[in-house]
Design a protein around this motif. Structure first.
Motif, short mmCIF file in Angstrom:
data_model
loop_
_atom_site.label_atom_id
_atom_site.label_comp_id
_atom_site.label_asym_id
_atom_site.label_seq_id
_atom_site.Cartn_x
_atom_site.Cartn_y
_atom_site.Cartn_z
N ARG A 46 -0.92 -2.27 8.14
CA ARG A 46 -1.56 -3.41 7.50
C ARG A 46 -0.60 -4.60 7.42
NH1 ARG A 46 -4.53 -0.02 8.21
NH2 ARG A 46 -6.58 0.34 7.37
N TRP A 71 0.82 -1.22 0.00
CA TRP A 71 0.00 0.00 0.00
C TRP A 71 0.85 1.27 0.00
CZ3 TRP A 71 -1.54 -4.26 2.95
CH2 TRP A 71 -2.77 -4.83 2.59
N ARG A 98 -12.81 6.13 9.13
CA ARG A 98 -12.53 4.83 8.53
C ARG A 98 -13.71 4.42 7.67
NH1 ARG A 98 -8.85 0.62 11.69
NH2 ARG A 98 -8.77 -0.06 9.54
N GLY A 122 3.61 2.51 9.50
CA GLY A 122 2.99 3.15 8.35
C GLY A 122 1.49 2.94 8.34
N CYS A 123 1.03 2.12 7.39
CA CYS A 123 -0.43 1.94 7.25
C CYS A 123 -0.96 0.88 8.21
CB CYS A 123 -0.77 1.58 5.82
SG CYS A 123 0.02 0.06 5.24
N SER A 164 -3.94 7.65 5.93
CA SER A 164 -3.09 6.92 6.87
C SER A 164 -3.22 5.42 6.73
CB SER A 164 -3.36 7.36 8.31
OG SER A 164 -4.72 7.31 8.61
N GLY A 165 -4.04 4.96 5.83
CA GLY A 165 -4.18 3.54 5.53
C GLY A 165 -5.19 3.40 4.41
N PRO A 166 -5.28 2.21 3.80
CA PRO A 166 -6.19 2.06 2.66
C PRO A 166 -7.65 2.36 3.00
CG PRO A 166 -5.17 -0.03 3.27
CD PRO A 166 -4.47 1.02 4.04
N ASP A 167 -8.04 2.20 4.27
CA ASP A 167 -9.42 2.55 4.63
C ASP A 167 -9.43 3.48 5.84
OD1 ASP A 167 -8.56 0.82 6.52
OD2 ASP A 167 -10.32 -0.46 6.52
N GLU A 168 -8.35 4.22 6.04
CA GLU A 168 -8.18 5.01 7.25
C GLU A 168 -7.66 6.40 6.90
OE1 GLU A 168 -5.82 2.85 9.98
OE2 GLU A 168 -6.24 4.17 11.65
#
Lengths: 102, 205
Positions: A65, A8, B49, A62-63, B87-91
């Protein structure tokens, strides 16, 4: 310094990551049917091959995940990274079971 | 004794770097190699989110007024008004000036859809580092690529500064905003002051 590619976030320093051990360890279909020996094997016994190995990594700084990576345990080189729902791009001895990628 | 009722409790707020205010001002370096640091206290921060492609994502993107960033590094909106950091793919983290009332709008936009809208204003503080040497200061302890070719104005990433996890946001040319958690703010500010000190002297070739 080693760069690890997050699926990502792209390439980031290794210090941003956490290691999660062997990937594709399938949860037992019927955990209550296992005896102590089999349960211990599931929990604690992991492969330790020389060469390509599928592993779990988390991009904790980071993310945040989790993802899977194929790493060469001899050279430390990351051969591929893939998201948990993606098929494994390079075959390893601990490849996911047929029909599932988890 | 007359009963006193405090109706405006915001006067009681203390920002995480209030005690370092004068140290931050004294640490500023002027000139060609100048760099200065300050705290932007009490910015409104709301954690969002929602999975991209869902109704919740569409609703929240509309409610922020600036959309939601689609990929790593992207910032929707701009640094002077409302901005949403990836800050994230869903965040996502919405950052807006102090006093911006956003929470109720976002909560009603999300409704019962699966997702999250949480007031995180006290979670992180905002440290602004600016000046020609700002990038050089950060590069002492940040492993991310901060060269302008990849880290352009209007980019924000989650990374680390020394041992501290921060959101690093290039809000303008030569200006970086760092968002460490409030409990790391003291350490981060002192780390920056230490890293800035050398730029007060002439460079050694």
């Amino acid at each position: 310094m080693m760069l690890i590619e997050c699926p990502w976030c792209g390439p980031r320093n290794e210090t941003e990551y956490g290691y999660g051990g062997e990937a594709h360890v399938a949860y037992p279909a019927d955990p209550s049917a296992l005896n102590d020996n089999e349960w211990a094997k599931y929990l604690f016994y992991r492969k330790n091959p020389k060469g390509l190995f599928a592993e779990r990594w988390v991009h904790s700084a980071g993310c945040r995940r989790w993802f899977n990576a194929v790493r060469d345990t001899v050279t430390y080189e990351f051969k591929a990274v893939y998201k948990p729902d993606e098929p494994q791009p390079i075959k390893t001895t601990n490849a996911p079971a047929q029909g599932g990628t988890k | 004794m007359a009963e006193q009722v405090l109706t405006e409790i915001s006067v009681l707020r203390t920002s995480p770097l209030a005690h370092l205010q004068s140290a931050l001002e004294q640490g500023a370096v002027q000139g060609d190699r100048g760099v200065s640091v300050s705290e932007i206290a009490f910015m409104t921060q709301i954690g969002l989110r929602a999975e991209p492609g869902t109704a919740a994502h569409v609703a929240l993107a509309a409610a922020t007024g600036v959309g939601l960033p689609a990929a790593v590094g992207q910032v929707a909106g701009d640094a002077n008004g409302t901005a949403v950091l990836w800050s994230g793919p869903d965040e996502f983290l919405l950052v807006a000036p102090d006093g911006t009332e956003f929470l109720d709008d976002l909560l009603s936009a999300l409704g019962q859809e699966p997702g999250q809208v949480v007031d995180l204003s006290a979670n992180r503080t905002v440290i602004e580092l600016s000046g020609p040497s700002a990038r050089a200061v950060l590069e002492k302890g940040c492993p991310a690529d901060l060269h302008p070719r990849s880290f352009t104005k209007g980019t924000a990433i989650t990374t680390v500064l020394g041992p501290v996890p921060v959101l690093l946001w290039k809000s303008a040319e030569d200006t970086f905003r760092l968002l460490p958690r409030a409990s790391f703010a003291d350490y981060t500010a002192r780390w920056l002051l230490d890293a800035m000190a050398e730029f007060a002297s002439a460079p050694i070739d």
